[in-house]
Write an enzyme that holds these catalytic residues in place. Structure first.
Site, short mmCIF file in Angstrom:
data_model
loop_
_atom_site.label_atom_id
_atom_site.label_comp_id
_atom_site.label_asym_id
_atom_site.label_seq_id
_atom_site.Cartn_x
_atom_site.Cartn_y
_atom_site.Cartn_z
N SER A 1 0.75 -1.18 -0.06
CA SER A 1 -0.06 -0.04 -0.07
C SER A 1 0.95 1.16 -0.15
CB SER A 1 -0.93 0.04 1.29
OG SER A 1 -1.98 0.71 1.03
N HIS B 1 -7.21 -5.87 0.91
CA HIS B 1 -6.13 -5.18 1.31
C HIS B 1 -5.25 -5.74 2.79
CE1 HIS B 1 -4.01 -1.69 -0.01
NE2 HIS B 1 -3.84 -1.20 1.42
N ASP C 1 -10.21 -5.69 -3.14
CA ASP C 1 -9.52 -4.82 -2.26
C ASP C 1 -10.12 -3.40 -2.17
OD1 ASP C 1 -7.65 -2.32 -1.37
OD2 ASP C 1 -6.01 -3.70 -1.80
#
Lengths: 278, 278
Positions: free
Chosen positions: A145, A256, A223
Site C-alpha cells: 500500500s 487489502h 481490495d
C-alpha cells in the site's frame, strides 16, 4: 543502538532494535530477521516497507515471511513508517503524520524537521544495517500500500541500488488519488509539479530502459481501496510504454489485509531470490 | 450467527463469526479458516485453543497456519479464551477472568454464571460448527500455554472424540504451578482434590491404555515460563508410566512467543493430518 527483543524463529533470529536517527532527528525502531547461516557468503537484504498506520511489527508478526527467508537465506529489514516521538509533528486521521510518512522528504512546516523517510531509507538505515550485521551487498525492496509506493519510488529513484522490486496493492500514482494528494499537499506544498518526483508513474515515465529492474506487483480484486487509491493498471500502462519488466498479477477475491500478503509473500521472496542470490 | 469478517486467504476463506452462547450465557466470537475444496469429502476440523490474554485473533493472524491447512484440507477453528461482555465477571491481572478461562467449568462465585468454557468447547461450539459449515466427523485439538492445557484436558477427558492432540508449551500440571493454583482456587474453590479432573498429569495417570491417542508437544528451552509454570517433563514421565504415545520435543533457543508457534505449526498440522485424513 539497543536491542529491544530477540526471538528464535525458523532457526534464525527475529530482533527488534532502537537507534537514534540523525536524519529523522528522533529515536527509531526497526525489526530484522536474520536467517540461519547457510554458507560463508553474507546473506542479501530485503527491505519491507509497511502501509498506513503500521510500524515495524505488522509485517514481522503477520506476514509469515520468515519461513521462506530462512530457507532462502535472506535478511528481512522492517523499518517504521514515519518518524516517532513526542517532538514529532502529527495530524488527526490515519493518513497523515505519524504512521503515514509516505517515504518522502517533507519540505513544508511542521513536517520538514523530521519527515525525511526517503533519506533515512536511502542512506542512514542501509549504512546501519551494513555496519551492524553480517550482510552482503545485494538488496531488494518490497512493501504494501503506502509501503508499496515507497518500495517503487525507492527503486525508481535509485537505479542500480536494488536487484528487484515488488509490491502488494501499492499506491502507484499518488498524484492522482486522495491519499497522495492529501499527504503531498501537506508534506510538499501546493505546487503539484514538485510532487512528480515522488510518484511511481511519473518516475517510470521519465526513466531509461537501462535502469529497469524486475518488478512484481500483486493486487487483490476485492481490495476496498482498489478503485479510489490504487489502480495499478496505471503503472502497468506506463511499464508497457517504457518496456519495463513489470508483472502485475490480479488476485481473485483477495482484499487489502495481511491475509492477502501472507498468501503471496512466498512468491515475492522467491521472485527476489532469483536476483538477490545470483 | 453473524459473520463479522471474511478474507480470502491461501485460496480458502478466513472468517470471523459472532454467536449467542447458551452455555456461556453471553455473545461469543470465533474465527474459522475454511480451506479450498480438495475433494467431495468434507474436511476435518482442528480446534486451536489460545493462551492467556488471547482471543480468537492471535493464532489467526500470527501463526501462519492457513498455508498448510489449505494444502492439507483441514478446517481451523479458533475459539475465544473466556466468556466476554460487560455482564461477565473479571479480575485484575492477566491470569484470571476474561482472557483466562482455563477451559474448565467454574463452580465458584462470581465465575459460575459464565465460565463454562469446557462445556462450550465440548458440546456447543462443535455442534454449531457441524451445523453451519461443511465439515467431516473427524477432529483434533491443539493449543498454546493455557490453551495447551485446554487441548490436553479436552483430549484426556473425552476418549474417542479427537484423533490426535498437540500442544505448544502447555501448562501440563496446573495443580502444582502458580497460574493453575490461582485460577483453580478462584474457579473451583479450595478443595484441591476437585482440581484433579482439570489437570493433564492427573487425568493421564487415571487413563486407560485403550484411550490413548497420539500426542505431540513442542517446548522451547528458552521459554521464560518453563521452570515455574510449564515443566512438560512431568507429563512425559506420566506418559512413560502409562505407555501413552507422547512425543515431547525440546526446541533449542525458542521462547513462549508466536514466533515459536509459527516455526513449528507446520509440523503439528502434518502430525494431525496423519490421523484426521485417514
Amino acid at each position: 543502538m539497543e536491542m529491544l527483543e530477540e526471538h528464535r524463529c525458523f532457526e534464525g533470529w527475529q530482533q527488534r532494535w532502537r537507534h537514534d536517527s540523525a536524519v529523522l532527528n528522533c529515536s527509531m525502531t526497526f525489526s530484522i530477521f536474520l536467517p540461519p547461516p547457510r554458507s560463508v557468503t553474507p546473506p542479501p537484504v530485503l527491505f519491507w516497507l509497511s502501509g498506513l498506520t503500521c510500524n515495524d511489527e505488522n509485517f514481522t508478526t503477520k506476514a509469515g515471511a520468515q519461513r521462506v527467508a530462512a530457507e532462502l537465506g535472506i535478511v528481512l529489514v522492517m523499518p517504521d513508517t514515519s518518524p516517532r516521538g513526542e517532538a514529532v509533528a502529527d495530524a488527526d486521521g490515519y493518513d497523515l503524520g505519524k504512521g503515514a510518512g509516505f517515504y518522502l522528504n517533507a519540505t513544508q512546516q511542521p513536517w520538514a524537521a523530521h519527515y525525511r523517510m526517503y533519506d533515512y531509507l536511502r542512506d542512514e538505515l542501509p549504512a546501519l544495517i551494513q555496519a551492524k550485521f553480517n550482510v552482503g551487498p545485494h538488496c531488494a525492496i518490497s512493501g504494501h500500500s503506502m509501503g508499496g509506493h515507497g518500495a517503487l519510488i525507492m527503486a525508481l529513484k535509485n537505479p542500480g541500488r536494488y536487484t528487484s522490486v515488488s509490491a502488494f496493492a501499492p499506491i502507484v500514482n499518488p498524484l492522482q488519488v486522495p491519499w497522495g494528494q492529501k499527504a503531498f499537499t501537506a508534506y510538499l506544498g501546493d505546487d503539484a509539479a514538485l510532487w512528480r518526483e515522488w510518484d511511481s508513474c511519473a518516475l517510470m515515465l521519465e526513466s531509461t530502459e537501462a535502469d529497469a529492474i524486475p518488478m512484481l506487483i500483486d493486487q487483490g480484486d476485492n481490495d476496498q481501496f482498489l478503485a479510489d487509491q490504487l489502480q495499478p493498471a496505471r503503472l502497468a500502462e506506463v511499464a508497457r510504454q517504457k518496456s519495463w519488466p513489470l508483472t502485475l498479477r490480479i488476485q481473485s477475491g483477495y482484499d487489502h489485509s495481511y491475509f492477502f500478503i501472507a498468501s503471496f509473500i512466498e512468491d515475492h521472496l522467491r521472485f527476489h531470490a532469483q536476483y538477490l542470490l545470483k
